[in-house]
Design a protein around this motif. Structure first.
Motif, PDB file in Angstrom:
ATOM      1  N   SER A 189       0.840  -1.206   0.000  1.00  0.00           N
ATOM      2  CA  SER A 189       0.000   0.000   0.000  1.00  0.00           C
ATOM      3  C   SER A 189       0.871   1.250   0.000  1.00  0.00           C
ATOM      4  O   SER A 189       0.576   2.226  -0.701  1.00  0.00           O
ATOM      5  N   LEU A 192       2.261   1.789  -3.457  1.00  0.00           N
ATOM      6  CA  LEU A 192       1.280   2.378  -4.373  1.00  0.00           C
ATOM      7  C   LEU A 192       1.108   3.869  -4.091  1.00  0.00           C
ATOM      8  O   LEU A 192       1.017   4.683  -5.026  1.00  0.00           O
ATOM      9  N   ARG A 196       1.641   7.001  -6.655  1.00  0.00           N
ATOM     10  CA  ARG A 196       0.580   7.993  -6.950  1.00  0.00           C
ATOM     11  C   ARG A 196       1.099   9.412  -6.705  1.00  0.00           C
ATOM     12  O   ARG A 196       0.804  10.329  -7.479  1.00  0.00           O
ATOM     13  N   ASP A 269      -6.733 -11.858 -10.279  1.00  0.00           N
ATOM     14  CA  ASP A 269      -6.114 -10.879  -9.379  1.00  0.00           C
ATOM     15  C   ASP A 269      -4.645 -10.660  -9.734  1.00  0.00           C
ATOM     16  O   ASP A 269      -4.116  -9.560  -9.563  1.00  0.00           O
ATOM     17  N   ALA A 272      -4.714  -8.356 -12.422  1.00  0.00           N
ATOM     18  CA  ALA A 272      -5.199  -7.060 -11.933  1.00  0.00           C
ATOM     19  C   ALA A 272      -4.077  -6.281 -11.246  1.00  0.00           C
ATOM     20  O   ALA A 272      -3.931  -5.069 -11.440  1.00  0.00           O
ATOM     21  N   ILE A 273      -3.272  -6.977 -10.475  1.00  0.00           N
ATOM     22  CA  ILE A 273      -2.188  -6.271  -9.774  1.00  0.00           C
ATOM     23  C   ILE A 273      -1.123  -5.829 -10.783  1.00  0.00           C
ATOM     24  O   ILE A 273      -0.504  -4.769 -10.627  1.00  0.00           O
ATOM     25  N   ARG A 275      -1.784  -4.859 -13.837  1.00  0.00           N
ATOM     26  CA  ARG A 275      -2.319  -3.648 -14.475  1.00  0.00           C
ATOM     27  C   ARG A 275      -2.225  -2.455 -13.526  1.00  0.00           C
ATOM     28  O   ARG A 275      -1.844  -1.362 -13.917  1.00  0.00           O
ATOM     29  N   GLU A 276      -2.560  -2.711 -12.262  1.00  0.00           N
ATOM     30  CA  GLU A 276      -2.536  -1.634 -11.255  1.00  0.00           C
ATOM     31  C   GLU A 276      -1.158  -0.984 -11.185  1.00  0.00           C
ATOM     32  O   GLU A 276      -1.023   0.228 -11.167  1.00  0.00           O
ATOM     33  N   VAL A 277      -0.132  -1.800 -11.165  1.00  0.00           N
ATOM     34  CA  VAL A 277       1.225  -1.250 -11.010  1.00  0.00           C
ATOM     35  C   VAL A 277       1.824  -0.882 -12.367  1.00  0.00           C
ATOM     36  O   VAL A 277       2.625   0.049 -12.463  1.00  0.00           O
ATOM     37  N   GLN A 279       0.522   0.744 -14.612  1.00  0.00           N
ATOM     38  CA  GLN A 279       0.182   2.126 -14.975  1.00  0.00           C
ATOM     39  C   GLN A 279       1.204   3.123 -14.423  1.00  0.00           C
ATOM     40  O   GLN A 279       1.197   4.292 -14.817  1.00  0.00           O
ATOM     41  N   VAL A 337      -6.961  -5.111  -0.821  1.00  0.00           N
ATOM     42  CA  VAL A 337      -7.414  -5.584  -2.136  1.00  0.00           C
ATOM     43  C   VAL A 337      -6.779  -6.921  -2.502  1.00  0.00           C
ATOM     44  O   VAL A 337      -7.448  -7.869  -2.905  1.00  0.00           O
ATOM     45  N   SER A 447      -7.890  -3.901 -19.963  1.00  0.00           N
ATOM     46  CA  SER A 447      -8.476  -4.465 -18.743  1.00  0.00           C
ATOM     47  C   SER A 447      -8.092  -5.937 -18.634  1.00  0.00           C
ATOM     48  O   SER A 447      -7.648  -6.552 -19.616  1.00  0.00           O
TER      49      SER A 447
END
Lengths: 531, 234
Positions: A189, A192, A196, A269, A272-273, A275-277, A279, A337, A447
């Motif tokens: 967390s 991330l 950001r 998942d 998903a992780i 893609r999350e990172v 970016q 998450v 996605s």
């Protein structure tokens, strides 16, 4: 004499002169065969800063001890290394020692000599150290448990020299400028949040700074690990034999009928992780390679770069700023998450050592080449290597270089999860199918769903073809063991314990391989039912 | 008493020097030398039907020598199973069965049962029945290597066929008790025994297996997890 005859005579004289000059040059050389010194050549592709110097330092010390030996280093660029080695095998020009990243049984048995007997004896260069009476094998941090050939042939073919781990490097002054006194993240967390804040800073300052310097390579280093953090529990669920270590290779074995599927929530998942990172890497990073990522980081256009200790020297050399390093925080069970799939930090113990040297069966001086390997992996020799290269040592009791203490392998941790395929350096159809569709995950409108739908039409076929290819390789390998089994069964009749152990070991290796092949075929025939 | 030529040939074969092995075995016409020559032929590329036929012929000649008949018949079964371009698994299964019944005391006869079990399992339409049949046949095994490999395979079969954990655990223990497990497979067997014992509530057995694993494999990536398991059990 006509002009024509004169011209011919002049031509002959030029040819004769050229021949005499060439002969003189050749005869005045000191070719390999004429040198009084024993020459040992070793080839590798590690052109990273500091490594060639480290090899030179070890070679110089060895040559000081052995004035009759000349050690020659042959660095070959990674892009052409495979072609270069294949040409060498075909033409009989392969050096005495060769560094390889992987080798199948056929390559091992056809082109290299096993070192099993040598590694069971103490390394003479450890005389006067606490390892003096320890078998060479047990002086390595991993006990040579991941040496090429150990699992399938019960022979030790490769000798590694360093322990390598992956960490996140960061630009210290840029970190302070953007994040102030914020310490390196301890949790996923926090990581991330830092990413950001960097993105917000870049936006508000109209700056092109990326939180993480991206490329397909650095993607594999970071995103590949994050994916596997999401499949730790899945790996245990499909581990039918209760081994706590579902086979990592081939990755398709985790997706055979009756095992994992693309639609397992853990797999979703995992993507998903990623893609999350993902970016937080610059757009289009999939098209870039490792050097591009290092250059971007060195230019101060990215705050962080995930890569291994092997790049430490190059990054320090190419960056005109202080470098910090921290361990990449993976989601733990408390992560809101991604915590539900996690077993916590991953152990780096026994992950295998790197820079694996193999002894060519074409070597004219295998005993001298082996002796050099012993020196390179003795406490004194490995200390020289490590202190110059800054790579963590592979030998028990050799101190980590101060500069790279952050790369000390984590011992306390769970086992890692499975992956569908690596983002880079993969082989096979599953790798191809994922690679061709990854843009559907990372594109601005991408996605997880799009990626999965892109992979779905070919996924089952890819799993099947990879497994069929793997089983065929296992068949070839186990078939080849028949000769050795026959030989050692006859040689053990005098009761020689070494021969008895060899025969026993080859039976075990062959039957283990054939057993695995039985169950893969059974799964492919649809006979496995997921509990 | 084995001849000098054979020993030299076997050493060459063990060292994968096939041409030298062939030359050494060619110097003799004993059954043992015929087996050596056949194995050298089977090991040398290219793998063609005519070369496999030649090796099979040598082995059939060697099988006439009672002192090496078990080895010769075993490798003939291996030819059917894996050396032919188009293997005949059903014939191979029958051949291994016959080798086991004909030479029950020989290592080759006993290893033939391991191969027979694998071919039986691979084609099984009735896993529970076949498992019981295999287990009964395995009771006659005495060679420690054959005992090890046979029971490891049965433990795998139990896991893949979803048989009760007690069944898998029993065969893993028999494999471990053979005393010949080595390398990574020893570690994995200890982990499996620990895990199944824990699952069955056999705390002491689990701790013993885990403890052995940690002692033998302190740098394995599973060691931390195993230590945690041990703490939980205590």
């Amino acid at each position: 004499m006509s002009f024509q005859k004169l011209a011919n005579a002049f031509g002959v004289m030029i040819l004769a002169g050229a021949f005499l000059w060439s002969a003189g040059v050749v005869l005045s050389r000191s070719p390999v065969g004429r040198s009084e010194k024993v020459q040992i050549r070793f080839a590798h592709w590690n052109l990273e800063s500091g490594l060639r110097e480290a090899f030179d330092a070890v070679a110089q010390e060895y040559m000081r001890i052995h004035p009759n030996v000349e050690i020659m280093q042959v660095p070959v660029p990674g892009r052409v290394y495979q072609t270069w080695t294949q040409t060498g095998f075909a033409g009989g020009t392969i050096p005495d020692l060769l560094v390889l990243g992987r080798a199948d049984d056929e390559l091992l048995t056809n082109h290299f000599l096993p070192l099993s007997e040598e590694v069971s004896k103490p390394n003479p260069y450890n005389a006067g150290t606490p390892l003096e009476k320890v078998p060479w094998r047990d002086t390595f941090l991993d006990g040579l448990s991941k040496s090429f050939g150990v699992d399938s042939l019960l022979e030790t073919y490769s000798i590694p020299i360093a322990a390598v781990t992956v960490r996140m490097y960061y630009n210290v002054p840029l970190w302070k400028q953007i994040l102030g006194d914020t310490p390196p993240p301890k949790t996923f967390s926090e990581f991330l949040e830092i990413c950001r804040r960097v993105q917000a800073f870049a936006k508000s300052h109209q700056d092109a700074i990326a939180p993480v310097s991206g490329s397909r390579f650095t993607g594999e280093m970071l995103l590949g690990r994050l994916f596997q953090s999401q499949t730790q529990k899945l790996a245990l669920r499909i581990d039918r034999g209760d081994t706590l270590a579902f086979p990592k290779s081939p990755t398709a074995s985790a997706f055979a009928p009756g095992f994992g599927t693309l639609d397992d929530p853990d797999i979703r998942d995992g993507y998903a992780i990623m893609r999350e990172v993902g970016q937080f890497m610059q757009p289009g990073f999939l098209e870039l390679d490792r050097d591009d990522a290092i250059l971007r980081f060195g230019q101060g256009r990215a705050l962080m770069i995930p890569t291994g200790v092997w790049d430490f020297g190059s990054i320090v050399e190419q960056s005109a700023f202080d470098i910090g390093v921290f361990e990449i925080p993976l989601p733990d069970s408390k992560d809101p998450v991604f915590g539900k799939n996690s077993l916590g930090p991953v152990s780096e113990a026994g992950a295998g050592l790197a820079v694996n040297f193999l002894l060519s069966s074409a070597s004219r001086h295998p005993e001298v080449a082996t002796d050099f390997l012993k020196f390179l992996t003795s406490q004194p020799g490995n200390a020289i290597f490590s202190s110059v290269s800054k790579w963590p040592p592979g030998i028990v009791g050799v101190e980590m270089p101060q500069e790279t203490l952050a790369f000390d392998p984590r011992v306390e941790g769970a086992t890692s999860g499975i992956s569908v395929a690596p983002m880079m350096y993969g082989v096979g159809d599953l790798y191809r199918v994922q690679a061709q569709n990854l843009h559907l995950l990372f594109g601005s409108a991408g996605s997880v769903e799009q990626l999965l739908e892109g992979m779905r039409p070919e996924f089952d076929m890819a799993v099947r073809s990879d497994l069929e290819r793997f089983v065929k390789t296992m068949d070839d390998s186990s078939r080849a063991l028949d000769a050795r089994i026959g030989a050692w069964e006859f040689l053990k009749r005098d009761g020689d314990p070494a021969a008895v152990a060899r025969a026993s070991g080859f039976w075990q290796a062959q039957n283990a391989q054939e057993s695995r092949a039985v169950w893969i075929r059974s799964a492919l025939a649809g006979k496995e039912v997921r509990p | 008493v084995p001849g000098i030529a054979e020993d030299a040939g076997w050493k060459d074969l063990a060292g994968l020097r096939f041409d030298a092995a062939m030359a050494a075995f060619n110097a003799d016409s004993s059954g043992e030398a015929l087996i050596g020559e056949a194995l050298a032929i089977l090991s040398c590329p290219p793998r063609t039907e005519s070369r496999v036929d030649a090796a099979d012929h040598l082995l059939s000649e060697a099988a006439k020598d009672p002192s090496v008949a078990a080895a010769a018949e075993y490798f003939r079964a291996r030819i059917l199973q894996t050396h032919r371009i188009q293997p005949d698994l059903e014939k191979a299964r029958s051949a291994f069965d016959a080798v086991n019944r004909q030479f029950p005391q020989s290592i080759y006869g006993q290893m033939a049962l391991v191969k027979w079990a694998m071919l039986t399992a691979g084609d099984s339409a009735h896993p529970v029945r076949d498992f019981d049949l295999m287990a009964v046949r395995g009771e006659a095994l005495r060679d420690p290597d054959a005992v090890r490999d046979f029971h490891l395979f049965l433990a795998d079969a139990a896991a893949h066929w979803g048989l009760p954990p007690e069944t898998g655990l029993k065969h893993l223990r028999m494999a471990l008790d053979s005393g010949t497990l080595r390398g990574p497979q020893l570690g994995t067997t200890l982990v499996r025994i620990g895990e199944l014992s824990r699952e069955l509530g056999r705390k002491e057995d689990a701790l013993e297996a885990y403890g052995e694993f940690v002692r033998h494999f302190p740098r394995d990536e599973r060691t931390f997890t195993i230590r945690q398991r041990m703490e939980d059990l205590r």
